[in-house]
Design a protein around this motif. Sequence first.
Motif, PDB file in Angstrom:
ATOM      1  N   ALA A 117      27.000 137.238  64.141  1.00 12.43           N
ATOM      2  CA  ALA A 117      25.964 136.321  63.651  1.00 12.43           C
ATOM      3  C   ALA A 117      25.185 136.945  62.495  1.00 12.43           C
ATOM      4  N   MET A 118      24.878 138.243  62.602  1.00 16.37           N
ATOM      5  CA  MET A 118      24.182 138.914  61.503  1.00 16.37           C
ATOM      6  C   MET A 118      25.039 138.896  60.248  1.00 16.37           C
ATOM      7  N   ASN A 119      26.306 139.203  60.398  1.00 18.07           N
ATOM      8  CA  ASN A 119      27.209 139.233  59.245  1.00 18.07           C
ATOM      9  C   ASN A 119      27.336 137.845  58.622  1.00 18.07           C
ATOM     10  N   ASP A 120      27.378 136.804  59.462  1.00 17.69           N
ATOM     11  CA  ASP A 120      27.499 135.437  58.953  1.00 17.69           C
ATOM     12  C   ASP A 120      26.218 134.952  58.279  1.00 17.69           C
ATOM     13  N   SER A 121      25.055 135.355  58.778  1.00 13.41           N
ATOM     14  CA  SER A 121      23.792 134.848  58.230  1.00 13.41           C
ATOM     15  C   SER A 121      23.235 135.694  57.096  1.00 13.41           C
ATOM     16  N   LEU A 122      23.761 136.878  56.894  1.00 15.96           N
ATOM     17  CA  LEU A 122      23.230 137.759  55.857  1.00 15.96           C
ATOM     18  C   LEU A 122      23.274 137.145  54.459  1.00 15.96           C
ATOM     19  N   PRO A 123      24.345 136.454  54.039  1.00 11.44           N
ATOM     20  CA  PRO A 123      24.312 135.850  52.700  1.00 11.44           C
ATOM     21  C   PRO A 123      23.167 134.851  52.520  1.00 11.44           C
ATOM     22  N   ALA A 124      22.911 134.033  53.521  1.00 15.02           N
ATOM     23  CA  ALA A 124      21.813 133.062  53.410  1.00 15.02           C
ATOM     24  C   ALA A 124      20.462 133.763  53.365  1.00 15.02           C
ATOM     25  N   ILE A 125      20.311 134.803  54.157  1.00 18.04           N
ATOM     26  CA  ILE A 125      19.055 135.565  54.147  1.00 18.04           C
ATOM     27  C   ILE A 125      18.848 136.211  52.788  1.00 18.04           C
ATOM     28  N   GLN A 126      19.900 136.810  52.262  1.00 15.58           N
ATOM     29  CA  GLN A 126      19.762 137.470  50.972  1.00 15.58           C
ATOM     30  C   GLN A 126      19.549 136.464  49.852  1.00 15.58           C
ATOM     31  N   GLN A 127      20.135 135.283  49.940  1.00 15.49           N
ATOM     32  CA  GLN A 127      19.875 134.246  48.935  1.00 15.49           C
ATOM     33  C   GLN A 127      18.410 133.843  49.006  1.00 15.49           C
ATOM     34  N   GLN A 133      12.164 136.350  45.293  1.00 18.06           N
ATOM     35  CA  GLN A 133      11.897 137.285  44.203  1.00 18.06           C
ATOM     36  C   GLN A 133      11.716 136.526  42.893  1.00 18.06           C
ATOM     37  N   ARG A 134      12.572 135.565  42.628  1.00 18.74           N
ATOM     38  CA  ARG A 134      12.447 134.776  41.391  1.00 18.74           C
ATOM     39  C   ARG A 134      11.140 134.003  41.370  1.00 18.74           C
TER      40      ARG A 134
END
Length: 151
Positions: A117-127, A133-134
């Motif tokens: 679950a962490m591996n799957d959700s990491l892209p959304a969290i980082q996005q 940041q922007r």
Amino acid sequence: MRPVLAIVSLSLFATPAAAQSAAGAPLPPPHAMQLPPRVADPATAARLVDSMQALSRALLEIRIGGVQAALEGRSATPAERNLTVGDLARRDNPGVERDLQQKIAEARPMIEQGIRAMNDSLPAIQQGLVDAQRSLERAIANMPDPNYPKR
């Protein structure tokens, strides 16, 4: 479990700042950022379970007799000095070690699922972190200059 949390925490909070170079290069796309292979590896769950079992055995061997006597305001007897957490737990449940080891072993599928679950959700969290940041950069760019002369 703590190594996984530490690595995920560092990757979540440090990635946007660390991924941006001093020259202001753009951040890599979030889908390119993944957990390190040793965390995403299913064998990590087995190592975590083994570590938890070893820690639970060590916890049961902690001597607490002296603490108990001190809390009662007296000095511990020689027999009390050797009293462990496991001794107290065995008073209520003689098979406490076996039960504890079994419960930890049963947690392995949940740990594996959590890693996936962490591996799957990491892209959304980082996005989300990139977007935040922007937004902060835009807000900072629109702040008035405090040194601008007032009229």
